[in-house]
Design a protein around this motif. Structure first.
Motif, PDB file in Angstrom:
ATOM      1  N   THR A   1       0.811  -1.217   0.000  1.00 50.34           N
ATOM      2  CA  THR A   1       0.000   0.000   0.000  1.00 50.34           C
ATOM      3  C   THR A   1       0.845   1.268   0.000  1.00 50.34           C
ATOM      4  O   THR A   1       0.405   2.309  -0.485  1.00 50.34           O
ATOM      5  CB  THR A   1      -0.930   0.038   1.227  1.00 50.34           C
ATOM      6  OG1 THR A   1      -0.127   0.048   2.418  1.00 50.34           O
ATOM      7  CG2 THR A   1      -1.862  -1.168   1.244  1.00 50.34           C
TER       8      THR A   1
ATOM      9  N   LEU B   1      -3.184   3.082   5.403  1.00 49.47           N
ATOM     10  CA  LEU B   1      -3.951   2.237   4.484  1.00 49.47           C
ATOM     11  C   LEU B   1      -3.782   0.763   4.840  1.00 49.47           C
ATOM     12  O   LEU B   1      -4.737  -0.014   4.793  1.00 49.47           O
ATOM     13  CB  LEU B   1      -3.503   2.477   3.038  1.00 49.47           C
ATOM     14  CG  LEU B   1      -3.958   3.779   2.391  1.00 49.47           C
ATOM     15  CD1 LEU B   1      -3.367   3.911   0.991  1.00 49.47           C
ATOM     16  CD2 LEU B   1      -5.485   3.846   2.320  1.00 49.47           C
ATOM     17  N   ALA B   2      -2.544   0.376   5.173  1.00 50.80           N
ATOM     18  CA  ALA B   2      -2.290  -1.008   5.556  1.00 50.80           C
ATOM     19  C   ALA B   2      -3.071  -1.374   6.813  1.00 50.80           C
ATOM     20  O   ALA B   2      -3.638  -2.472   6.916  1.00 50.80           O
ATOM     21  CB  ALA B   2      -0.795  -1.228   5.768  1.00 50.80           C
TER      22      ALA B   2
ATOM     23  N   GLN C   1      -6.658  -1.856   5.940  1.00 50.57           N
ATOM     24  CA  GLN C   1      -6.813  -3.103   5.184  1.00 50.57           C
ATOM     25  C   GLN C   1      -6.795  -4.314   6.105  1.00 50.57           C
ATOM     26  O   GLN C   1      -7.526  -5.287   5.897  1.00 50.57           O
ATOM     27  CB  GLN C   1      -5.684  -3.201   4.152  1.00 50.57           C
ATOM     28  CG  GLN C   1      -5.754  -4.376   3.197  1.00 50.57           C
ATOM     29  CD  GLN C   1      -4.577  -4.389   2.246  1.00 50.57           C
ATOM     30  OE1 GLN C   1      -3.523  -4.940   2.529  1.00 50.57           O
ATOM     31  NE2 GLN C   1      -4.735  -3.759   1.103  1.00 50.57           N
TER      32      GLN C   1
END
Length: 305
Positions: free
Chosen positions: A18, A23-24, A27
């Motif tokens: 990512t 964002l990780a 996710q």
């Protein structure tokens, strides 16, 4: 003592893919502070910096690239272990398959349909990319296997799938558009050839054909898809060079161009199922290769292409 957990390996792979810790974290459904703390713990355990963090995100370091590659490999091996325990090889798990845009949309629909019917628990994730991107994805572990030209991936494990001949597509009013069983290489003399951009193996093959025939590859237009170069040929911009599976499945459905097989031994491309050179091939890879071969043969025989 160095001991990254499997969960920590998943964390660093997610950040690498990512490029953003936030964002990780989203996710993986964990908090950003928790993910950051786990990254710091892994880096401390390994004694290296995996990511340079800044306003632009988390940029992977050179040593981080190797660690992430090995982390992906470990996680893939774990998936294979679980699948083997269930007795189904890769067909109880998932496979990330990279394909060139010049073959994927035309070959894979039938393959996916057959996999869904015969192996309903198997999940195939497909990525369409250029030859260079496919090679990077295979080397980094981002992709499990790829369909590509074997000469572009030295050192990898290869299983030949099929050899595809090339066809010429010309506008209906083109001087070469008359009844004939095929088009000779000499017919391409002084002609402008249309093909995909330089990142694709097909473009190198077409450049070689143009050089031998005394033609030229268009530098005014580089197609991003086979549909695009076919439609450009229909306008009279040049002769589109198309692979035979595409000619059999897509181009023949339209009436914008006339199609002719190229009568030359070099007017072809080999395609293989390619995977990393591990001690053993991934479980089920030959089963997948057989399905791909079978579908390709069906398409190539369906219209006489």
């Amino acid at each position: 003592m160095m001991r990254p957990t499997l969960r920590q390996l998943e964390y660093i792979v997610a950040v690498a893919e990512t490029g953003q810790v936030g964002l990780a974290a989203a996710q993986l459904n964990v908090s950003q502070p928790s993910l950051s703390a786990q990254l710091a713990e892994v880096e401390a355990d390994l004694g290296v910096t995996l990511f340079q963090r800044g306003r632009a995100g988390a940029k992977i370091t050179p040593v981080g690239e190797e660690i992430v590659r090995r982390a992906r490999q470990i996680l893939h091996e774990l998936q294979d272990l679980r699948a083997a325990a269930q007795g189904g090889g890769i067909f109880q798990g998932r496979l990330r398959l990279g394909v060139p845009s010049s073959i994927g949309p035309y070959l894979l629909p039938g393959v996916v349909q057959r996999l869904h019917k015969e192996h309903p628990s198997f999940r195939l994730i497909v990525r369409e990319e250029s030859t260079h991107e496919l090679d990077e994805g295979l080397r980094s572990g981002r992709l499990d296997m790829i369909i590509s030209s074997p000469e572009d991936h030295p050192g990898a494990r290869r299983s030949h799938l099929f050899t595809e001949s090339l066809w010429a597509a010309v506008a209906l009013d083109h001087p070469l558009a008359h009844d004939r069983p095929h088009m000779a290489l000499s017919d391409l003399n002084a002609q402008t050839l249309l093909t995909l951009g330089a990142g694709h193996r097909l473009s190198h093959i077409v450049a070689g054909l143009a050089a031998r025939a005394g033609g030229r590859v268009s530098d005014e237009y580089e197609g991003t898809s086979l549909d695009a170069i076919r439609l450009m040929a229909a306008t009279g911009a040049g002769i589109a060079i198309l692979p035979s599976i595409y000619a059999a499945t897509e181009a023949r459905r339209g009436t914008e161009v006339r199609l002719y097989p190229l009568d030359d031994p070099a007017a072809s491309r080999d395609l293989a199922l390619i995977q990393p050179q591990l001690p053993e091939p991934r479980p089920g890879s030959e089963v997948l290769a057989d399905i791909l071969r079978s579908e390709a043969q069906r398409l190539l025989n369906s219209d006489g292409a």
